[in-house]
Design a protein around this motif. Structure first.
Motif, PDB file in Angstrom:
ATOM      1  N   CYS A 137       4.902   2.831   8.607  1.00  0.00           N
ATOM      2  CA  CYS A 137       4.251   3.726   9.563  1.00  0.00           C
ATOM      3  C   CYS A 137       5.271   4.616  10.262  1.00  0.00           C
ATOM      4  CB  CYS A 137       3.471   2.914  10.600  1.00  0.00           C
ATOM      5  SG  CYS A 137       2.018   2.083   9.934  1.00  0.00           S
ATOM      6  N   ASP A 142       2.524   6.785   3.790  1.00  0.00           N
ATOM      7  CA  ASP A 142       1.169   6.257   3.647  1.00  0.00           C
ATOM      8  C   ASP A 142       0.956   5.509   2.337  1.00  0.00           C
ATOM      9  OD1 ASP A 142       1.425   8.609   2.224  1.00  0.00           O
ATOM     10  OD2 ASP A 142      -0.653   9.205   2.505  1.00  0.00           O
ATOM     11  N   PHE A 188      -1.813   6.931  11.257  1.00  0.00           N
ATOM     12  CA  PHE A 188      -2.220   7.870  10.204  1.00  0.00           C
ATOM     13  C   PHE A 188      -3.480   8.659  10.580  1.00  0.00           C
ATOM     14  CE2 PHE A 188       0.292   4.731   7.774  1.00  0.00           C
ATOM     15  CZ  PHE A 188       1.241   5.601   7.252  1.00  0.00           C
ATOM     16  N   HIS A 197      -4.627  11.347   4.609  1.00  0.00           N
ATOM     17  CA  HIS A 197      -4.352   9.902   4.582  1.00  0.00           C
ATOM     18  C   HIS A 197      -5.624   9.085   4.390  1.00  0.00           C
ATOM     19  CE1 HIS A 197      -0.409  11.097   6.023  1.00  0.00           C
ATOM     20  NE2 HIS A 197      -0.938  11.609   7.131  1.00  0.00           N
TER      21      HIS A 197
END
Length: 445
Positions: A137, A142, A188, A197
């Motif tokens: 993260c 992702d 995200f 994402h």
């Protein structure tokens, strides 16, 4: 104790001897009795062990049996009664191989070889995966995050034990799995477009749904502006699984923060109008109930729901819905009746009175409580037409039955006030055959 394992109709047929005559010989199958060695039996279940593990006391048990024993709050060894210094269990490979060899030797009697068990999921593996998710993260990776979340999803699907281990991981590590996943979801969701994402966000949503209710430390991230906007975006999307997951998770967020999201009211109404299933419908109704009952601007929010046609949708849900749906729909309708606009729309719908009265005593005590509250709010002494209609469809008799059957104090007070109001209009109502409504009353003679 010697345990016998008898299997019928699965053993091989005994071959007929050549000397048997055509009408003689064995007429059926032979029942065979196979005795399981005592040291292959679990001391708790007394069945053949399929995954033998040893405790710190040196006694071997089947993993499923001893884990149930420990999860039941027991802190001692079942055989020795010694207090366990640790709840860790070590696989007993020697016993397991002996059991497998015994199964092979008795294969001709229909006994199948026990499979070699998978290495159980450990808290260390979960913690390491969570650490890697947090690192992914921070990098904004992702793809890697999706891979790691997918790994957790696979673990959860493998067994209920793994799922319990994942859900309970927050108790032994900081942060827990729920907090890590909600942090990743917030991370995200914060970009310019959710489309970038969407794959990892859908993966996180799916895992979080079977982790509910989430621990308290997970709620702040899930209630962030970015996370809430993303869940509402999924709620408005076309993917049914993601819409249902978002609906289920919205129940977990802070309702005051959810009320600030612009399109949440429209999205929830559309979910009720085009339902996916009873699970998502109940989740949406629960969220709506929280919005119209506990938020600071609940009156304004309730009016927006009314303007979008929620009242007619609620009545449809009450007609066809199962117990949980009916209870929640009546609860939302009760809250809507607190507003003047909502009360007007409810009264103007010809289905409201007969439907609410019909559900009295037919669903649950909670549903009856909501139904009585709705009637009390709408049957005003100045509304003579409403009172006459209520008497006409059997409200008076139903309320009498409710008081005799029993209810909570608040419902009893509302029902008593309603009876006082309705009593003066009984003669004005059209004559109806109410004998069926009194069949539940207890006779005093």
């Amino acid at each position: 104790m010697v345990l016998s394992w008898t299997r019928r109709n699965i053993f091989r047929l005994v071959k007929k001897e050549k000397r048997q005559t055509q009408g003689g010989g064995f007429g059926g199958e032979l029942e065979v009795e196979v005795v399981i060695p005592n040291h292959f039996q679990c001391p708790v279940s007394l069945e053949l062990m399929t995954d033998p593990v040893a405790l710190s006391t040196g006694i071997t048990y089947d993993r499923v049996s001893i884990e149930k024993w420990i999860e039941g709050g027991n802190k001692t060894c079942p055989v020795t009664n010694q207090v366990l210094t640790t709840f860790d269990s070590i696989p007993n490979h020697a016993i397991r191989r002996m059991i497998q060899d015994w199964c092979v030797e008795n294969n001709s009697y229909g006994i199948e070889r026990i499979p070699t068990p998978r290495i159980p999921l450990s808290n260390y593996e979960i913690s390491q995966t969570c650490t890697r998710i947090l690192a992914a993260c921070q990098r904004g990776d992702d793809k890697k995050c999706q891979e790691l979340v997918g790994k957790i999803k696979v673990w959860g699907r493998e067994s209920e034990r793994n799922k319990r281990c994942i859900i309970g991981n927050h108790a032994s590590t900081n942060p827990g799995v729920g907090a890590v996943l909600t942090n990743a979801f917030d991370c995200f969701s914060s970009g310019d477009s959710f489309d970038k994402h969407v794959a990892v966000l859908e993966e996180i949503l799916e895992v979080l749904t079977w982790m509910t209710p989430l621990e308290e430390e997970s709620v702040p991230k899930l209630s962030s502006k970015a996370s809430l906007n993303c869940m509402v975006w999924f709620l408005e999307g076309k993917d049914l699984a993601s819409r249902q997951s978002a609906a289920l998770l919205l129940r977990q967020v802070r309702v005051q923060e959810l009320a600030k999201v612009g399109k949440v009211v429209e999205a929830l109404v559309n979910m009720i109008r085009e339902p996916i299933g009873s699970t998502s419908t109940k989740a949406c109704l629960a969220t709506i109930f929280n919005l119209v009952s506990s938020t600071e601007n609940r009156g304004e929010i309730a009016q927006r729901f009314v303007e979008l046609g929620l009242v007619s949708l609620l009545l449809e849900a009450i007609v066809d819905g199962e117990k949980g749906v009916c209870e929640k729909a009546l609860g939302v309708l009760d809250c809507i009746c607190d507003t003047q606009k909502g009360k007007e729309v409810v009264n103007n719908n010809a289905l409201t009175l007969p439907l609410v009265i019909k559900k009295l005593l037919r669903v649950s005590p909670l549903a009856s409580s909501f139904a009585v509250s709705i009637l009390r709010k709408n049957c005003d002494k100045n509304e003579e037409g409403v009172l006459i209609d209520a008497v006409h469809v059997g409200a008076f008799q139903k309320l009498l039955v409710l008081l005799q059957v029993g209810c909570d104090e608040s419902t009893k007070e509302n029902a008593t006030e309603l009876l006082k109001l309705l009593n003066g209009y009984r003669n004005k109502a059209e004559c109806t055959d109410s004998s069926l409504d009194f069949k539940y009353l207890k006779k005093s003679f």
